[in-house]
Design a protein around this motif. Sequence first.
Motif, PDB file in Angstrom:
ATOM      1  N   ALA A  75       0.832  -1.208   0.000  1.00  0.00           N
ATOM      2  CA  ALA A  75       0.000   0.000   0.000  1.00  0.00           C
ATOM      3  C   ALA A  75       0.866   1.257   0.000  1.00  0.00           C
ATOM      4  N   ALA A  76       1.969   1.233   0.732  1.00  0.00           N
ATOM      5  CA  ALA A  76       2.873   2.391   0.756  1.00  0.00           C
ATOM      6  C   ALA A  76       3.536   2.581  -0.601  1.00  0.00           C
ATOM      7  N   ALA A  77       3.985   1.486  -1.224  1.00  0.00           N
ATOM      8  CA  ALA A  77       4.585   1.587  -2.559  1.00  0.00           C
ATOM      9  C   ALA A  77       3.559   2.134  -3.553  1.00  0.00           C
ATOM     10  N   ALA A  78       2.318   1.669  -3.452  1.00  0.00           N
ATOM     11  CA  ALA A  78       1.259   2.156  -4.335  1.00  0.00           C
ATOM     12  C   ALA A  78       0.997   3.640  -4.101  1.00  0.00           C
ATOM     13  N   ALA A  79       1.064   4.084  -2.849  1.00  0.00           N
ATOM     14  CA  ALA A  79       0.887   5.509  -2.544  1.00  0.00           C
ATOM     15  C   ALA A  79       1.998   6.335  -3.184  1.00  0.00           C
ATOM     16  N   ALA A  80       3.229   5.838  -3.128  1.00  0.00           N
ATOM     17  CA  ALA A  80       4.348   6.551  -3.750  1.00  0.00           C
ATOM     18  C   ALA A  80       4.153   6.649  -5.257  1.00  0.00           C
ATOM     19  N   ARG A  99       7.576   8.663   8.352  1.00  0.00           N
ATOM     20  CA  ARG A  99       6.395   8.275   9.137  1.00  0.00           C
ATOM     21  C   ARG A  99       6.108   6.782   8.971  1.00  0.00           C
ATOM     22  N   GLN A 100       7.147   6.022   9.025  1.00  0.00           N
ATOM     23  CA  GLN A 100       7.105   4.595   8.735  1.00  0.00           C
ATOM     24  C   GLN A 100       6.129   3.807   9.600  1.00  0.00           C
ATOM     25  N   LYS A 101       5.865   4.251  10.787  1.00  0.00           N
ATOM     26  CA  LYS A 101       4.965   3.514  11.677  1.00  0.00           C
ATOM     27  C   LYS A 101       3.503   3.891  11.463  1.00  0.00           C
ATOM     28  N   ALA A 102       3.235   4.752  10.502  1.00  0.00           N
ATOM     29  CA  ALA A 102       1.863   5.203  10.236  1.00  0.00           C
ATOM     30  C   ALA A 102       1.583   5.081   8.737  1.00  0.00           C
ATOM     31  N   LEU A 103       1.447   3.840   8.267  1.00  0.00           N
ATOM     32  CA  LEU A 103       1.261   3.587   6.838  1.00  0.00           C
ATOM     33  C   LEU A 103      -0.103   2.979   6.512  1.00  0.00           C
ATOM     34  N   ASP A 104      -1.058   3.103   7.426  1.00  0.00           N
ATOM     35  CA  ASP A 104      -2.391   2.584   7.129  1.00  0.00           C
ATOM     36  C   ASP A 104      -3.080   3.506   6.125  1.00  0.00           C
ATOM     37  N   VAL A 125      -6.146   5.895  -8.706  1.00  0.00           N
ATOM     38  CA  VAL A 125      -5.042   5.196  -9.385  1.00  0.00           C
ATOM     39  C   VAL A 125      -4.222   4.299  -8.464  1.00  0.00           C
ATOM     40  N   ARG A 126      -4.360   4.503  -7.176  1.00  0.00           N
ATOM     41  CA  ARG A 126      -3.467   3.835  -6.227  1.00  0.00           C
ATOM     42  C   ARG A 126      -3.419   2.322  -6.376  1.00  0.00           C
ATOM     43  N   PHE A 127      -4.539   1.694  -6.577  1.00  0.00           N
ATOM     44  CA  PHE A 127      -4.537   0.240  -6.743  1.00  0.00           C
ATOM     45  C   PHE A 127      -4.964  -0.169  -8.143  1.00  0.00           C
TER      46      PHE A 127
END
Length: 176
Positions: A75-80, A99-104, A125-127
């Motif tokens: 999900a984080a890679a998709a956000a990037a 903010r690695q601990k907050a990737l929800d 577009v994220r997914f």
Amino acid sequence: MPEKHEPTMEPLDEEIDHVRGPSAAHLVVEYGDYECPYSRQAFRAIERVERELGDGVRFAFRHFPLEEIHSHALAAAAAAEAAALQGQFWNMHELLFHRQKALDDDNLQRYAVELGLSVARFDQVRFGSDVLRRIRRDVESGLASGEVRGTPTLFIDGVLHVGGYETTTLMEVLAR
């Protein structure tokens, strides 16, 4: 006697890869995972190297989300990648590591707002297949190298870096 071959990576593609820095500089490519604490350490070291060397280093990031152990990595890679489609890859890249601990999902949307992205487009577009294909391309290039099995994995000037990823170590390798 057989010739010794250095493990190498797929060449940089200026049209696809996320890269910054001058083309004549030493190239550091990281295969990383936004939820991996070791990728975050490498991110910080590479930032320091970039500050110290300026135009003497070029950096590219390739996604290698370790989904089996990091539930938010994909999900984080998709956000990037969704941010990249709005010209904000590097800003999102930095936010995700800081903010690695907050990737929800709620936080990823909050980061999109913070960066001034169109959240509707970001979510649309994220997914999507284009974003997932882009991430898969990075993963497949890492696997094809035969060397990327975890994160971070660094290549310097196309050759696998087998040492540590502390700032001083990277500076020493780049000085050679």
